[in-house]
Motif scaffolding. Structure first.
Motif, short mmCIF file in Angstrom:
data_model
loop_
_atom_site.label_atom_id
_atom_site.label_comp_id
_atom_site.label_asym_id
_atom_site.label_seq_id
_atom_site.Cartn_x
_atom_site.Cartn_y
_atom_site.Cartn_z
N SER A 175 6.25 1.53 1.54
CA SER A 175 4.99 2.13 1.99
C SER A 175 5.30 3.13 3.09
O SER A 175 6.21 2.93 3.87
CB SER A 175 4.08 1.06 2.60
N ALA A 176 4.50 4.19 3.15
CA ALA A 176 4.63 5.10 4.28
C ALA A 176 3.87 4.48 5.45
O ALA A 176 2.83 3.85 5.25
CB ALA A 176 4.06 6.45 3.94
N LEU A 177 4.39 4.65 6.66
CA LEU A 177 3.78 4.04 7.83
C LEU A 177 3.41 5.14 8.81
O LEU A 177 4.22 5.99 9.14
CB LEU A 177 4.77 3.07 8.47
N LEU A 178 2.19 5.11 9.27
CA LEU A 178 1.75 6.11 10.25
C LEU A 178 1.29 5.41 11.51
O LEU A 178 0.33 4.65 11.49
CB LEU A 178 0.61 6.91 9.65
N LEU A 179 2.02 5.59 12.59
CA LEU A 179 1.68 4.93 13.85
C LEU A 179 1.03 5.93 14.79
O LEU A 179 1.47 7.07 14.89
CB LEU A 179 2.96 4.40 14.53
N VAL A 180 -0.02 5.48 15.47
CA VAL A 180 -0.61 6.33 16.50
C VAL A 180 0.00 5.93 17.83
O VAL A 180 0.14 4.74 18.12
CB VAL A 180 -2.14 6.13 16.55
N GLY A 181 0.40 6.90 18.62
CA GLY A 181 0.96 6.61 19.94
C GLY A 181 0.19 7.35 21.01
O GLY A 181 -0.18 8.50 20.83
N PRO B 261 0.84 -1.20 0.00
CA PRO B 261 0.00 0.00 0.00
C PRO B 261 0.87 1.26 0.00
O PRO B 261 2.06 1.18 0.33
CB PRO B 261 -0.78 -0.09 1.32
N ASP B 262 0.29 2.39 -0.36
CA ASP B 262 1.03 3.65 -0.29
C ASP B 262 1.12 4.13 1.15
O ASP B 262 2.10 4.73 1.55
CB ASP B 262 0.33 4.72 -1.14
N LEU B 263 0.07 3.87 1.92
CA LEU B 263 0.06 4.30 3.31
C LEU B 263 -0.54 3.22 4.21
O LEU B 263 -1.61 2.69 3.91
CB LEU B 263 -0.74 5.59 3.49
N ILE B 264 0.19 2.91 5.28
CA ILE B 264 -0.32 1.97 6.27
C ILE B 264 -0.54 2.75 7.56
O ILE B 264 0.36 3.43 8.03
CB ILE B 264 0.72 0.86 6.57
N VAL B 265 -1.75 2.66 8.11
CA VAL B 265 -2.02 3.33 9.38
C VAL B 265 -2.21 2.27 10.46
O VAL B 265 -2.93 1.29 10.24
CB VAL B 265 -3.28 4.21 9.28
N VAL B 266 -1.54 2.43 11.58
CA VAL B 266 -1.73 1.50 12.71
C VAL B 266 -2.20 2.31 13.91
O VAL B 266 -1.47 3.15 14.42
CB VAL B 266 -0.43 0.73 13.04
N ASP B 267 -3.42 2.07 14.33
CA ASP B 267 -4.05 2.85 15.39
C ASP B 267 -4.42 1.92 16.53
O ASP B 267 -5.42 1.23 16.46
CB ASP B 267 -5.30 3.53 14.80
N SER B 268 -3.68 1.77 17.57
CA SER B 268 -2.46 2.44 17.91
C SER B 268 -1.35 1.42 18.15
O SER B 268 -1.65 0.24 18.32
CB SER B 268 -2.66 3.21 19.22
N ILE B 269 -0.12 1.88 18.20
CA ILE B 269 1.02 0.99 18.39
C ILE B 269 0.97 0.31 19.75
O ILE B 269 1.45 -0.80 19.94
CB ILE B 269 2.35 1.77 18.17
#
Ligand code: TYD
Ligand code: MG
Length: 460
Positions: A212-218, A170-178
Motif C-alpha cells: 500500500s502507498a502510505l501518506l503521512l501528514v507531518g 488498501p491502495d492508499l493509507i492516509v495518516v493525519d497526522s503522524i
C-alpha cells in the motif's frame, strides 16, 4: 546482567540523546528541547527487537540486474499532485507531507482519497486530529461525501495496524497526522521524537509489505521544519511541503525529496470555498493586478521545474526618515537584494542612499532562481526613477557582481510562455542561445546592468 530500564533525554529537534537533562541540546544547540524518555524503546526499533533477538539467518545476496520491473504508478486524479510526485504514486512507497496548520493538508488529502476512491481504488483515511463528524462535514462541504473512502478517527498505532492487517491491503493509507499517533510500547507522549519515529517505522514497514502507498501528514515547527523528526524525512521515499501565505489563496506543493522522481516541480492550488482548485496555468495568478501602470513593477519570466511561470516583482524605493534605511523583502532573498543594490550603485551609478527599499513578489510565491535578478533590478530602477515599465515587457537574466548580465537556462520556454500570455517584448541577456525561432516577441539583449539604467525606462 540486563541493564534496568534507564531514562534518557532526547532532543525533540534533532533526535540526539543525552544521559542527563540539559537546557541546551549539545548537538543542535536548540534550547529547551530535551525531554525525558524511557530507554526501553531506544533508538530505531531496538526495544522491540531486543527481546526476541536470536541468532541471525543467512540472507541471499543478489546482483543489481534483477527481474524487478519499474514500479507501476497510479495517477492521483489531481494533475498538480501527479506532477509533483513525478507522475503519480508508487505502490508501497511512503510519502510525508508537511505544512503549517491550516494551510490545507487535510483538505488536499481528503480530495485525494475521494478522487482515488471514486476511481475504484481502496483508500483508508486515519484522522488523529479531527472527529469523524468534522471530517464528514468537510466532505459534505467539498461535495465528496459520496466517495467510498474508509474513514477512522484513531490515534492508537496498535489499533491502526490491526485494522490494516485484518482487511485486504488498501491502495492508499492516509495518516493525519503522524504527531498524533501513539505507540503503546513507548513511554513518551505522542508527538515526541521516539513516538513519531516508532509509529512511522511500523507504518512504513506495514505499507512496504502490504504494497500500500502510505501518506503521512507531518506538522511543521515555527521555523518551517517538519516538527521534531528530521528522522522521518530519512525514512520516507518522498517529502512534500505544502506552503503558501495564509493571506493569499494560493498554495504551492513542493517536493523536497523524491526517490521516484525529480524534486524541482511545483504544484499550484487555490483554496476556494469548495476546497482546493488546481491551477494549471499559474502565470495568470502571479501576475498581480496589471491594470495600473505605476512605476516599480517588473514581470519576471521564471521557470519552476520544467514549467515556465510569469511573476510580477514589485519594488518601492522611498525616502527614509531613519538613520539606517530599511531594506525589506517578501518572497525573495534579503542578501540577494543587498547585493543587487550594491551592484546598481557601484556599476550603474545609481544611488539608493537615504532611501528605504522594499521588494515584493506578487501572489505569495517564493523565488529562488538567480535569473530573477534582472527583473528585480528593473523594478528597483523603475521605482527610483519614477518611470513605469511597459506593461507588456518581461525580464530574465542573472546579474553578476561586475554588473554583467549572464545567460540563464531555458530562455526559449520563458519567451514562449510570455508570448502566450500576450507579452510583446523581453529584456534578456546578451549571451546565450535564445532558441526563439518563430517568436514574434521583440527581444532586447543586455550585456550590462548599466544599459538597464541608461535606456530601459525610456525604450518602448
Ligand atoms: P485544513 O485542510 O484543515 O488545514 P491543515 O490540515 O493543513 O491544518 O484547512 C484549513 C483551512 O482551509 C481552514 O482554515 C479553512 C480553509 N478552507 C477553505 O477555505 N475552503 C474549504 O473548502 C476548506 C475545506 C477549508
Ligand atoms: Mg489538518
Amino acid at each position: 546482567m540486563a541493564k534496568a530500564n534507564k531514562t534518557i533525554f532526547v532532543c525533540q529537534s534533532c533526535g540526539a540523546t543525552s544521559p542527563r537533562w540539559q537546557g541546551k541540546c549539545p548537538s543542535c544547540s536548540e534550547w529547551n528541547t530535551l525531554t525525558e524518555e524511557s530507554d526501553a524503546a531506544g533508538p530505531p526499533g531496538t526495544g522491540l527487537m531486543r527481546r526476541g533477538a536470536s541468532s541471525g539467518r543467512v540472507i541471499t545476496l543478489e546482483g543489481l540486474r534483477g527481474s524487478t520491473q519499474e514500479a507501476p504508478r497510479f495517477s492521483t486524479g489531481l494533475a498538480e499532485l501527479d506532477r509533483v510526485t513525478g507522475g503519480g504514486i508508487v505502490p508501497g512507497s511512503a510519502l510525508l507531507i508537511g505544512g503549517e496548520p491550516g494551510i490545507g493538508k487535510s483538505t488536499l488529502l481528503l480530495q485525494l482519497t475521494a478522487s482515488l476512491a471514486r476511481a475504484g481504488k481502496r483508500t483508508v483515511y486515519f484522522s488523529g486530529e479531527e472527529a469523524a463528524a468534522q471530517v464528514r462535514l468537510r466532505a459534505v462541504r467539498l461535495g465528496l461525501d459520496d466517495a467510498p473512502v474508509a474513514l477512522a478517527c484513531e490515534t492508537s498505532l496498535a489499533h491502526i495496524l490491526a485494522t490494516l492487517e485484518a482487511g485486504p491491503p488498501p491502495d492508499l493509507i492516509v495518516v493525519d497526522s503522524i504527531q498524533t499517533l501513539w505507540a503503546e510500547a513507548i513511554e513518551a507522549a505522542p508527538g515526541t521524537v521516539s513516538q513519531v519515529r516508532a509509529s512511522a517505522q511500523a507504518l512504513i514497514r506495514h505499507a512496504k509489505t502490504a504494497g500500500s502507498a502510505l501518506l503521512l501528514v507531518g506538522h511543521v515547527t515555527k521555523d518551517g521544519q517538519i516538527a521534531g523528526p528530521k528522522v522521518i524525512e530519512h525514512m520516507v521515499d518522498t517529502v512534500l511541503y505544502f506552503e503558501g501565505d495564509r493571506g493569499h489563496a494560493y498554495r504551492i506543493l513542493r517536493a523536497v525529496k523524491n526517490r521516484f522522481g525529480a524534486t524541482d516541480e511545483i504544484g499550484v492550488f487555490e483554496m476556494a470555498s469548495y476546497g482546493l482548485r488546481e491551477i494549471s496555468n499559474p502565470s495568470e495568478l502571479f501576475l498581480g493586478d496589471r491594470d495600473a501602470s505605476s512605476p516599480g513593477a517588473a514581470v519576471f519570466a521564471g521557470v519552476e521545474g520544467t514549467r515556465p511561470i510569469l511573476v510580477e516583482i514589485q519594488a518601492l524605493v522611498a525616502p527614509s526618515s531613519l538613520g539606517t534605511p530599511r531594506r525589506a523583502v517578501v518572497g525573495w532573498d534579503t542578501a540577494r537584494l543587498s547585493m543587487l543594490l550594491a551592484v546598481l550603485e557601484a556599476r550603474a551609478g545609481l544611488s539608493f542612499a537615504g532611501k528605504d527599499v522594499y521588494l515584493n513578489v506578487a501572489g505569495g510565491l517564493r523565488i529562488n532562481e538567480p535569473a530573477a535578478d534582472l527583473a528585480a533590478a528593473a523594478a528597483l530602477v523603475s521605482s527610483l526613477s519614477g518611470v513605469p515599465i511597459p506593461r507588456d515587457r518581461v525580464h530574465f537574466g542573472e546579474v553578476s557582481l561586475s554588473g554583467a548580465i549572464n545567460a540563464t537556462p531555458l530562455m526559449g520556454p520563458r519567451l514562449k510562455e510570455a508570448q502566450k500570455l500576450g507579452f510583446r517584448e523581453a529584456l534578456v541577456p546578451a549571451q546565450g542561445e535564445l532558441d526563439a525561432a518563430g517568436l514574434k516577441l521583440r527581444t532586447m539583449r543586455l550585456s550590462h546592468l548599466r544599459e538597464l539604467a541608461d535606456e530601459a525606462p525610456s525604450c518602448d
